[in-house]
Design a protein around this motif. Sequence first.
Motif, PDB file in Angstrom:
ATOM      1  N   ASP A   1      18.080  -9.963  -8.910  1.00  0.00           N
ATOM      2  CA  ASP A   1      18.263 -11.073  -9.845  1.00  0.00           C
ATOM      3  C   ASP A   1      16.949 -11.838  -9.993  1.00  0.00           C
ATOM      4  O   ASP A   1      16.213 -11.663 -10.951  1.00  0.00           O
ATOM      5  N   TYR A   2      16.643 -12.697  -8.993  1.00  0.00           N
ATOM      6  CA  TYR A   2      15.417 -13.500  -9.060  1.00  0.00           C
ATOM      7  C   TYR A   2      14.554 -13.276  -7.820  1.00  0.00           C
ATOM      8  O   TYR A   2      13.674 -14.069  -7.515  1.00  0.00           O
ATOM      9  N   SER A   3      14.815 -12.193  -7.112  1.00  0.00           N
ATOM     10  CA  SER A   3      14.099 -11.911  -5.873  1.00  0.00           C
ATOM     11  C   SER A   3      12.701 -11.382  -6.161  1.00  0.00           C
ATOM     12  O   SER A   3      12.469 -10.650  -7.136  1.00  0.00           O
ATOM     13  N   SER A   4      11.764 -11.707  -5.260  1.00  0.00           N
ATOM     14  CA  SER A   4      10.393 -11.217  -5.396  1.00  0.00           C
ATOM     15  C   SER A   4      10.273  -9.736  -5.134  1.00  0.00           C
ATOM     16  O   SER A   4       9.203  -9.164  -5.343  1.00  0.00           O
ATOM     17  N   VAL A   5      11.355  -9.103  -4.683  1.00  0.00           N
ATOM     18  CA  VAL A   5      11.280  -7.669  -4.428  1.00  0.00           C
ATOM     19  C   VAL A   5      10.966  -6.894  -5.704  1.00  0.00           C
ATOM     20  O   VAL A   5      10.416  -5.794  -5.650  1.00  0.00           O
ATOM     21  N   MET A   6      11.268  -7.461  -6.874  1.00  0.00           N
ATOM     22  CA  MET A   6      10.987  -6.752  -8.125  1.00  0.00           C
ATOM     23  C   MET A   6       9.489  -6.536  -8.308  1.00  0.00           C
ATOM     24  O   MET A   6       9.061  -5.519  -8.878  1.00  0.00           O
ATOM     25  N   PHE A   7       8.660  -7.463  -7.830  1.00  0.00           N
ATOM     26  CA  PHE A   7       7.217  -7.332  -7.984  1.00  0.00           C
ATOM     27  C   PHE A   7       6.682  -6.223  -7.080  1.00  0.00           C
ATOM     28  O   PHE A   7       5.791  -5.468  -7.483  1.00  0.00           O
ATOM     29  N   ASP A   8       7.212  -6.112  -5.871  1.00  0.00           N
ATOM     30  CA  ASP A   8       6.808  -5.020  -4.984  1.00  0.00           C
ATOM     31  C   ASP A   8       7.295  -3.685  -5.543  1.00  0.00           C
ATOM     32  O   ASP A   8       6.569  -2.686  -5.526  1.00  0.00           O
ATOM     33  N   TYR A   9       8.526  -3.674  -6.030  1.00  0.00           N
ATOM     34  CA  TYR A   9       9.132  -2.434  -6.513  1.00  0.00           C
ATOM     35  C   TYR A   9       8.384  -1.864  -7.719  1.00  0.00           C
ATOM     36  O   TYR A   9       8.335  -0.643  -7.911  1.00  0.00           O
ATOM     37  N   ALA A  10       7.810  -2.739  -8.520  1.00  0.00           N
ATOM     38  CA  ALA A  10       7.104  -2.275  -9.718  1.00  0.00           C
ATOM     39  C   ALA A  10       5.933  -1.373  -9.374  1.00  0.00           C
ATOM     40  O   ALA A  10       5.483  -0.580 -10.215  1.00  0.00           O
ATOM     41  N   ASN A  11       5.409  -1.438  -8.153  1.00  0.00           N
ATOM     42  CA  ASN A  11       4.308  -0.567  -7.749  1.00  0.00           C
ATOM     43  C   ASN A  11       4.727   0.897  -7.698  1.00  0.00           C
ATOM     44  O   ASN A  11       3.874   1.791  -7.742  1.00  0.00           O
ATOM     45  N   THR A  12       6.039   1.155  -7.573  1.00  0.00           N
ATOM     46  CA  THR A  12       6.514   2.536  -7.522  1.00  0.00           C
ATOM     47  C   THR A  12       6.690   3.148  -8.895  1.00  0.00           C
ATOM     48  O   THR A  12       6.780   4.374  -9.026  1.00  0.00           O
ATOM     49  N   GLY A  13       6.795   2.327  -9.925  1.00  0.00           N
ATOM     50  CA  GLY A  13       7.032   2.825 -11.266  1.00  0.00           C
ATOM     51  C   GLY A  13       8.473   3.184 -11.540  1.00  0.00           C
ATOM     52  O   GLY A  13       8.803   3.659 -12.638  1.00  0.00           O
ATOM     53  N   LYS A  14       9.378   2.966 -10.595  1.00  0.00           N
ATOM     54  CA  LYS A  14      10.789   3.320 -10.780  1.00  0.00           C
ATOM     55  C   LYS A  14      11.528   2.195 -11.493  1.00  0.00           C
ATOM     56  O   LYS A  14      11.110   1.024 -11.432  1.00  0.00           O
TER      57      LYS A  14
ATOM     58  N   LEU B   1      13.501   1.439   2.288  1.00  0.00           N
ATOM     59  CA  LEU B   1      14.611   1.478   1.331  1.00  0.00           C
ATOM     60  C   LEU B   1      14.098   1.603  -0.100  1.00  0.00           C
ATOM     61  O   LEU B   1      14.714   2.275  -0.934  1.00  0.00           O
ATOM     62  N   ILE B   2      12.983   0.945  -0.389  1.00  0.00           N
ATOM     63  CA  ILE B   2      12.384   1.056  -1.724  1.00  0.00           C
ATOM     64  C   ILE B   2      11.964   2.501  -1.987  1.00  0.00           C
ATOM     65  O   ILE B   2      12.202   3.053  -3.069  1.00  0.00           O
ATOM     66  N   LEU B   3      11.358   3.132  -0.991  1.00  0.00           N
ATOM     67  CA  LEU B   3      10.915   4.514  -1.153  1.00  0.00           C
ATOM     68  C   LEU B   3      12.101   5.456  -1.347  1.00  0.00           C
ATOM     69  O   LEU B   3      12.007   6.444  -2.096  1.00  0.00           O
TER      70      LEU B   3
ATOM     71  N   LEU C   1      20.881   3.312  -5.507  1.00  0.00           N
ATOM     72  CA  LEU C   1      20.513   2.049  -6.137  1.00  0.00           C
ATOM     73  C   LEU C   1      20.323   0.999  -5.050  1.00  0.00           C
ATOM     74  O   LEU C   1      21.264   0.707  -4.297  1.00  0.00           O
ATOM     75  N   LEU C   2      19.147   0.444  -4.948  1.00  0.00           N
ATOM     76  CA  LEU C   2      18.886  -0.649  -4.004  1.00  0.00           C
ATOM     77  C   LEU C   2      19.279  -1.958  -4.680  1.00  0.00           C
ATOM     78  O   LEU C   2      18.666  -2.364  -5.666  1.00  0.00           O
TER      79      LEU C   2
ATOM     80  N   ASP D   1       0.831  -1.216   0.000  1.00  0.00           N
ATOM     81  CA  ASP D   1       0.000   0.000   0.000  1.00  0.00           C
ATOM     82  C   ASP D   1       0.856   1.253   0.000  1.00  0.00           C
ATOM     83  O   ASP D   1       0.597   2.213  -0.739  1.00  0.00           O
ATOM     84  N   VAL D   2       1.902   1.284   0.826  1.00  0.00           N
ATOM     85  CA  VAL D   2       2.749   2.488   0.897  1.00  0.00           C
ATOM     86  C   VAL D   2       3.529   2.676  -0.390  1.00  0.00           C
ATOM     87  O   VAL D   2       3.901   3.808  -0.741  1.00  0.00           O
ATOM     88  N   LEU D   3       3.797   1.602  -1.123  1.00  0.00           N
ATOM     89  CA  LEU D   3       4.527   1.717  -2.379  1.00  0.00           C
ATOM     90  C   LEU D   3       3.626   2.241  -3.489  1.00  0.00           C
ATOM     91  O   LEU D   3       4.076   3.023  -4.345  1.00  0.00           O
TER      92      LEU D   3
END
Length: 919
Positions: A818-831, A808-810, A742-743, A712-714
């Motif tokens: 690489d293959y981490s699920s963090v990419m799916f959360d990060y995509a909510n920011t549009g960055k 940290l994402i914000l 760069l995270l 939600d915050v992302l």
Amino acid sequence: MNTRPDVDVVVTAFDCTETALVETVRHVLDQSLNNLRVLVAFDGKDGQLAEALARLAGGDPRVVPVPYLSDQAGLSGMREAALNVSVAPAVMFVNVLSLLYMHACKSLLLEIEETGADFAVGQVGRCPPRRKKIRYPSARLFCDRMTIDGVERKPAFLTDGFVENKLFRRDFINEHQLTFDRALREPDRLFAVEAYLASKRVAVVPWPVVRQTAEIAGAKTGRNGLDAFAARLAAERRAMAFLRGEGLGRLEPRLIRRFLRAELAPMLRRLPGQSGEWVTELQQITGDYLDGLPKKMVLRLPMMLRICLHLLREGQVEEIREAARLLRVSSPIPRRVTKIGDRVYWGVHDPAGDAPAELDISSLELDRRPFSRAAIRHEIESVEPGDRGVRIRVRTYDPLGVLPAKGASGAVEIRAPGGGLWRVPITLRPAGEHFWSEFTLNPGNAPRSLRGINRTTGIRLLIQKKGDSHQAPLVAPERPPVRRVVCSRRLLPDAVVTLTRMTTTNKVEITWTSRKITHASRRWKKLRTDLVGRVSNGKSRLGFYRIVMRFVPRSRKLVLFESSEGRAYTGNPRYIYEEVIRQRIRVRCVWSYSSNRSQFPPGTRVVKRGGWRFMWSLARAGYWVESHNLPYCYEKRRGTRYLQTWHGQTLKTIGLNTPGLRGDQWPERHRWQRSVDRWTTIVAPCEEYERVFRASTGFSGDVLRTGYPRNDVLVRCAEPEQLAVAKEVRAKLGALPGQRVLLYAPTFRDRTRGAGTSVRVDLDQLSARLGDDWIIALRVHPYTRYQLPPRLRGFVEDVTAYPEINDLILASDALLTDYSSVMFDYANTGKPILLFTDDYHEYVQNERGLNHHLPDIAPGPMLTETSELADALADLPATAARYAEAYERFRGTWCSWEGGGAAKAVVDVFFSDLKNLKG
């Protein structure tokens, strides 16, 4: 039973006992495939084995004894004799004490029939005597079910040197005239290579088919393992010669690397305790082989292994002894080094000349370390009993000369039996190329409690220099004497100190005991130990949990939260909890923690995971909200609702599709299913997630299609509250105005957990290119241990311990993963998102594996070189523009249900029956 069996299993009774043979045969007879025969090849002159086999054949006609009367050829001859009487269309070879899994023959036969393969192959498990855990030495090859049309497409399978894990079509063996070489004592290696090269199609299954219960690699037989090793080396050389003869010499390096790591490295680890004659003979056995190794390949081996190979080849006996002792040490300190230019080399060399590249240890950065971490090594030279205790003489090596030439003062530090720190002053005196010191330990002088002394601890040596200090453990000598020295004191007579050497690290441990503690004290200590052992253990707590479940009513208003197995206050459970608090729902919330409770907000009720209060809360709670999976032993009572929020996405394989749960792992799969059956509801961020998650976990319950509460915050990253968080975090990272962040968040590797190998970017090269414009916020996975080199500080900030990744994402301007699920959360920011996937094929085939073809769904560039990454970051807007369309497709697929209000939606639905309790 039909006249013609479907499978003939050849059991070779070579150099075995009657008990072992009977156990092996019974495991074959217990196969779920009934239409098989067991051809037992044995020495026909062994009357005892013949009688045992006659009894087995009398009890089950599927057992067929095959006597072998020749005095030569051994294992190979016995197998050939059994093949001569085989009539089945498929054949399998099993040695004694290699136990087949129940469905091995049936599953492999079905694979051959369905795929038309020449043979089918599965995993081999090893469970040596006196060990409980099964190891899978070739697990990285068997990550997926597949067919291989020619081993040239998958040359890594040439490293699979087993025969027992394969079911062969008999006409395939006949057509290619495959035989076991009688000139080799261990012919399996060559047979396996010939089979792979001759096959047109191989069926690979990811489940184990056989479990070896005898010590195979490095068995201590024949001159302490030398005979067995020489036999394996001979087979390896024949296999490589065969490859060259077939024109496939390019595949030879794979076999070499496998042999060095799996066969030669165990022999080197055994080397320090052997005689000079043993070392010399090992050198003679391996001499020609090591001389023929390509130098480029040797330089890519692990540092200590390549050093040992070079020293062994050169015949430097004393040097190889020292190096072999450090094979398992993560940060080895040599006795002597030489610095030539800006490079540091193992051993003594001419500073004005050259040194072998194999001895280069510059990567350890020994010459760049501060004094507190300097390359200083303390070795015990002698241990002797004295009038007032045990007298220990220590030799200190200072290879880079950081200690004063006239010596230094210090102290020996030991954690004393009573719990205090015991220091014994020492003085380091120069003695040529090293220093020496001597001290006396009397356990009677150590701080202790009235309950006596009984403790094992390490010994460390502390050195002071200009206000700075250096601590390092004492290292045991090559052949450490186990000293039991009795020391006396009026208040504590007959105290005994025992010095021993730790096997893997060579550090010295000291064990304190006292034989004359009062009878009452001993009785009280035993009683207390028994009481604690009976009451405060996992079994008792689990029993308490079940009693509470049965007799104590469920508390409808009690909610138990847990995130990351209790390691953190984060993830979906955190944001659901905060929404419950915001809505003022009248429930009692309790959080589970495993280590650090300080991260929770003030006023939060917490219970220690696995403790008594945890059991009480878990058994009584009406709601469980959790992000991983509670252990299966905690049964869920009727009426309790379990919200499984999970902790990632479904790019990597999960649940029943992971390597540990595939195939014939029925106990593990059953435990997993029991755990999943407790789940009442799950949370999903998109439709594709729901599809894969259901199929991978076996879940069939309700799904809240709300998106992830943690995102939600992302989704609302442009709001003032989130912008303030980003500004605060950037200040903590030390980012200057105009600098970008760069995270970097790589995931772990299953095969090298804890080794730090997931950080695959060359950070030195990246620093040289982008050090003025960027700051790297490095966050490795909790399963990975990575030590950030001091020279990179200022450019790279280690944020692994930062409690909330969303902050940290914000704060970041782009993501590298690489293959981490963090990419799916990060995509909510549009960055922008960049992927560093230089080991993509290795990860897919030999590691966890992926549910999707990453190149088809990637939201950004998949980079394999650090220079490519630097170019992409140098012009980030252009990089983002090139992948804008792929990025939008990615968000449309994986973030489709993310709207910024997931936490409220989850609470409204999952806690709907408690809404009338709101105050």
